[in-house]
Design a protein around this motif. Structure first.
Motif, PDB file in Angstrom:
ATOM      1  N   ILE A   7     -34.832  -0.678  20.446  1.00  0.00           N
ATOM      2  CA  ILE A   7     -35.951   0.256  20.594  1.00  0.00           C
ATOM      3  C   ILE A   7     -36.858  -0.179  21.743  1.00  0.00           C
ATOM      4  N   ILE A   8     -37.133  -1.480  21.819  1.00  0.00           N
ATOM      5  CA  ILE A   8     -37.936  -1.993  22.935  1.00  0.00           C
ATOM      6  C   ILE A   8     -37.229  -1.713  24.261  1.00  0.00           C
ATOM      7  N   ALA A   9     -35.945  -1.957  24.319  1.00  0.00           N
ATOM      8  CA  ALA A   9     -35.187  -1.742  25.558  1.00  0.00           C
ATOM      9  C   ALA A   9     -35.153  -0.276  25.947  1.00  0.00           C
ATOM     10  N   THR A  10     -35.039   0.610  24.964  1.00  0.00           N
ATOM     11  CA  THR A  10     -35.038   2.047  25.255  1.00  0.00           C
ATOM     12  C   THR A  10     -36.312   2.451  25.978  1.00  0.00           C
ATOM     13  N   LYS A  11     -37.460   2.023  25.471  1.00  0.00           N
ATOM     14  CA  LYS A  11     -38.722   2.387  26.111  1.00  0.00           C
ATOM     15  C   LYS A  11     -38.936   1.599  27.397  1.00  0.00           C
ATOM     16  N   ARG A  12     -38.514   0.355  27.426  1.00  0.00           N
ATOM     17  CA  ARG A  12     -38.624  -0.442  28.655  1.00  0.00           C
ATOM     18  C   ARG A  12     -37.924   0.234  29.823  1.00  0.00           C
ATOM     19  N   ASP A  13     -36.790   0.863  29.530  1.00  0.00           N
ATOM     20  CA  ASP A  13     -35.997   1.502  30.586  1.00  0.00           C
ATOM     21  C   ASP A  13     -36.419   2.947  30.849  1.00  0.00           C
ATOM     22  N   GLY A  14     -37.504   3.378  30.208  1.00  0.00           N
ATOM     23  CA  GLY A  14     -38.064   4.684  30.523  1.00  0.00           C
ATOM     24  C   GLY A  14     -37.475   5.843  29.753  1.00  0.00           C
ATOM     25  N   HIS A  15     -36.770   5.576  28.677  1.00  0.00           N
ATOM     26  CA  HIS A  15     -36.156   6.652  27.905  1.00  0.00           C
ATOM     27  C   HIS A  15     -37.071   7.093  26.763  1.00  0.00           C
ATOM     28  N   VAL A  16     -36.727   8.219  26.160  1.00  0.00           N
ATOM     29  CA  VAL A  16     -37.514   8.796  25.065  1.00  0.00           C
ATOM     30  C   VAL A  16     -37.061   8.209  23.744  1.00  0.00           C
ATOM     31  N   LEU A  17     -38.036   7.796  22.920  1.00  0.00           N
ATOM     32  CA  LEU A  17     -37.717   7.297  21.583  1.00  0.00           C
ATOM     33  C   LEU A  17     -37.538   8.467  20.628  1.00  0.00           C
ATOM     34  N   GLU A  37     -44.632 -10.096  17.804  1.00  0.00           N
ATOM     35  CA  GLU A  37     -44.268 -10.197  19.222  1.00  0.00           C
ATOM     36  C   GLU A  37     -43.368  -9.040  19.647  1.00  0.00           C
ATOM     37  N   GLN A  38     -42.556  -8.529  18.719  1.00  0.00           N
ATOM     38  CA  GLN A  38     -41.726  -7.365  19.049  1.00  0.00           C
ATOM     39  C   GLN A  38     -42.566  -6.104  19.205  1.00  0.00           C
ATOM     40  N   MET A  39     -43.538  -5.902  18.302  1.00  0.00           N
ATOM     41  CA  MET A  39     -44.399  -4.736  18.435  1.00  0.00           C
ATOM     42  C   MET A  39     -45.287  -4.855  19.677  1.00  0.00           C
ATOM     43  N   SER A  40     -45.726  -6.056  20.008  1.00  0.00           N
ATOM     44  CA  SER A  40     -46.514  -6.266  21.224  1.00  0.00           C
ATOM     45  C   SER A  40     -45.698  -5.895  22.458  1.00  0.00           C
ATOM     46  N   SER A  41     -44.431  -6.279  22.454  1.00  0.00           N
ATOM     47  CA  SER A  41     -43.546  -5.953  23.575  1.00  0.00           C
ATOM     48  C   SER A  41     -43.343  -4.449  23.688  1.00  0.00           C
ATOM     49  N   LEU A  42     -43.182  -3.789  22.556  1.00  0.00           N
ATOM     50  CA  LEU A  42     -43.021  -2.339  22.572  1.00  0.00           C
ATOM     51  C   LEU A  42     -44.298  -1.660  23.056  1.00  0.00           C
ATOM     52  N   ALA A  43     -45.465  -2.167  22.626  1.00  0.00           N
ATOM     53  CA  ALA A  43     -46.736  -1.587  23.087  1.00  0.00           C
ATOM     54  C   ALA A  43     -46.866  -1.698  24.601  1.00  0.00           C
ATOM     55  N   MET A  44     -46.453  -2.830  25.171  1.00  0.00           N
ATOM     56  CA  MET A  44     -46.497  -2.985  26.627  1.00  0.00           C
ATOM     57  C   MET A  44     -45.538  -2.010  27.303  1.00  0.00           C
ATOM     58  N   ALA A  45     -44.362  -1.828  26.736  1.00  0.00           N
ATOM     59  CA  ALA A  45     -43.406  -0.867  27.308  1.00  0.00           C
ATOM     60  C   ALA A  45     -43.980   0.547  27.262  1.00  0.00           C
ATOM     61  N   ILE A  46     -44.679   0.887  26.179  1.00  0.00           N
ATOM     62  CA  ILE A  46     -45.305   2.212  26.068  1.00  0.00           C
ATOM     63  C   ILE A  46     -46.421   2.352  27.097  1.00  0.00           C
ATOM     64  N   LEU A  47     -47.220   1.279  27.279  1.00  0.00           N
ATOM     65  CA  LEU A  47     -48.276   1.315  28.290  1.00  0.00           C
ATOM     66  C   LEU A  47     -47.696   1.600  29.675  1.00  0.00           C
ATOM     67  N   LEU A  48     -46.594   0.951  30.006  1.00  0.00           N
ATOM     68  CA  LEU A  48     -46.020   1.061  31.349  1.00  0.00           C
ATOM     69  C   LEU A  48     -45.194   2.327  31.537  1.00  0.00           C
ATOM     70  N   ARG A  49     -44.527   2.800  30.483  1.00  0.00           N
ATOM     71  CA  ARG A  49     -43.589   3.920  30.608  1.00  0.00           C
ATOM     72  C   ARG A  49     -44.126   5.233  30.050  1.00  0.00           C
ATOM     73  N   GLY A  50     -45.136   5.159  29.179  1.00  0.00           N
ATOM     74  CA  GLY A  50     -45.713   6.371  28.620  1.00  0.00           C
ATOM     75  C   GLY A  50     -44.886   6.961  27.492  1.00  0.00           C
ATOM     76  N   MET A  51     -45.392   8.079  26.951  1.00  0.00           N
ATOM     77  CA  MET A  51     -44.706   8.825  25.893  1.00  0.00           C
ATOM     78  C   MET A  51     -44.909  10.313  26.146  1.00  0.00           C
ATOM     79  N   ASN A  52     -43.925  11.132  25.745  1.00  0.00           N
ATOM     80  CA  ASN A  52     -44.127  12.576  25.833  1.00  0.00           C
ATOM     81  C   ASN A  52     -44.804  13.087  24.559  1.00  0.00           C
ATOM     82  N   ARG A  53     -45.076  14.388  24.523  1.00  0.00           N
ATOM     83  CA  ARG A  53     -45.833  14.947  23.401  1.00  0.00           C
ATOM     84  C   ARG A  53     -45.110  14.730  22.073  1.00  0.00           C
TER      85      ARG A  53
END
Length: 426
Positions: A7-17, A37-53
């Motif tokens: 899940i972290i890698a999916t968002k890190r690479d800019g894909h939709v969860l 630490e996993q949720m922190s990593s995911l939060a950083m990926a969301i900060l950098l890659r964003g989320m759609n509606r």
């Protein structure tokens, strides 16, 4: 079966969860099977890659599902709440909640405590002797159902979106607070779980706000309005200016006293204006269109509600407010017109005086803060007091004065006036 690393890698690479991935990771984080630490990593990926509606909506729903959801559908009056993204001198909730309640709505206002330069509504109210922020769900419902009260300002219970509370603590120490998808879902998960039928958002813009530009604020407002609409909550957002502090005080008991002035029919013009603007928006969202909130301020009914609300939560509306033991004045260095007064400078100064806290759970000084004796456009004379600093610990004065240094300008001509409300997002 989803797993945290993928899940972290999916968002890190800019894909939709997917909704499945989001539900799994939020549930796992709530239960402790997804590590911090996993949720922190995911939060950083969301900060950098964003989320759609769709992702933001799924994330918000998962946050709501992590706890309970209040239900006020049995109340005889429509429910409406207001949320502010935070500013300096932003005491608007204090006069606004009783004002709207006096106009016929039920106002369940779940609020928070301050951290950093923005003061918390609960800290302000806790400066009133006996007043308590922690209420049971039954107490909240009973106060809202009382025709003589109809409004409550209290802390959110531990069972309301608990996943968000845990995630916010991580975001605060991992540099991911600024993520607009996570800000929007954090605010709206609690507001939707709160069970209100309508919601007005006050999204602050400017130097003293978390959103520094109108573009950032509009993006956040649109995301939150979408979330509310998708959840069946009538939601509207006002973008309001926060380059200059609201009113003439920044500090807990100081702001309570100023709020009572507004309820008594006086108070600073900007506080009155924004209170009435937000009240009108809340009443419209609640479907109440036959009451003038200004009249409720004039005829004393809003003040009656304030007294009833304070009493209902154990407070004494007639008690003297705390006063700091030490004061220091900062004076003007020249004649002229105050052309700028920076909200952030005033907020940090009040915080350093003891009105705020550096870490969650620290006590605040109820009497500490800054009183402003001039606002932009006012004429000043050399030697005239511009600020009175108040604290119980005078060793704080030097750092508070340092925070104000460079926070105001005196010139020859008054600055152009700008409206408090910049835009409305529906």
């Amino acid at each position: 079966m989803p797993d945290a690393v993928s899940i972290i890698a999916t968002k890190r690479d800019g894909h939709v969860l997917s909704s499945e991935q989001i539900d799994w990771v939020v549930d796992g984080f709530t239960r402790g099977t997804v590590a911090d630490e996993q949720m922190s990593s995911l939060a950083m990926a969301i900060l950098l890659r964003g989320m759609n509606r769709e992702e933001i909506s799924s994330w918000t729903n998962a946050m709501i599902a992590s706890g309970t959801r209040l239900d006020f559908s049995s109340l005889p009056r429509p429910t409406v709440d207001k949320h502010s993204t935070g500013g300096v001198g932003d005491k608007i909730t204090l006069p606004l909640a009783p004002l709207v309640a006096s106009c016929g709505a039920a106002v369940p206002q779940l609020s928070g405590r301050g951290l950093g330069h923005t003061g918390g509504t609960l800290d302000k109210l806790e400066s009133i002797a006996g007043w308590r922020a922690d209420l049971t769900n039954d107490e909240i419902h009973s106060i809202l159902a009382d025709p003589a009260v109809g409004g409550v300002v209290c802390a959110a219970g531990a069972d309301l979106a608990p996943a968000d509370k845990r995630l916010y603590a991580l975001r605060d120490v991992t540099g991911t607070v600024e993520s607009i998808p996570l800000i929007a879902s954090s605010i709206m998960s609690k507001k939707i779980a709160e069970g209100t039928s309508a919601l007005v958002l006050d999204v602050k813009v400017g130097t003293g706000a978390f959103m520094k530009t109108a573009e950032q604020a509009r993006e956040l407002a649109a995301a939150m309005v979408d979330l509310g609409t998708d959840a069946g909550v009538r939601t509207i957002a006002l973008l309001t200016r926060m380059d200059t502090p609201l009113g003439l005080t920044a500090g807990n008991a100081l702001e309570v006293a100023e709020s009572v002035e507004v309820l008594a029919g006086g108070g600073p013009d900007d506080i009155v204006e924004l209170t009435v603007e937000l009240a009108a928006a809340m009443l419209a969202a609640a479907g109440i269109d036959d009451v003038d909130p200004r009249e409720r301020l004039r005829d004393g009914r809003a003040m009656d509600r304030w007294r009833a609300m304070i009493s209902a939560q154990g407070g004494d509306p007639d008690a003297n407010l705390p006063v700091a033991r030490h004061t220091h004045q900062v004076t003007a260095g020249s004649d002229g017109v105050l052309t700028r007064l920076d909200a952030m400078a005033v907020g940090v100064s009040a915080w350093r005086l003891g009105a705020g806290r550096e870490r969650q759970g620290e006590p605040v000084q109820f009497g500490a803060g800054v009183t402003m004796h001039a606002k932009p456009g006012d004429a000043v004379r050399a030697g005239q007091p511009l600020f009175t600093l108040s604290t119980d610990t005078p060793e704080r004065f030097d750092s508070a004065i340092d925070a104000l240094t460079g926070g105001w300008d005196i010139g020859a001509d008054a600055p152009p006036t700008a409206p408090l409300v910049i835009d409305t997002v529906r």
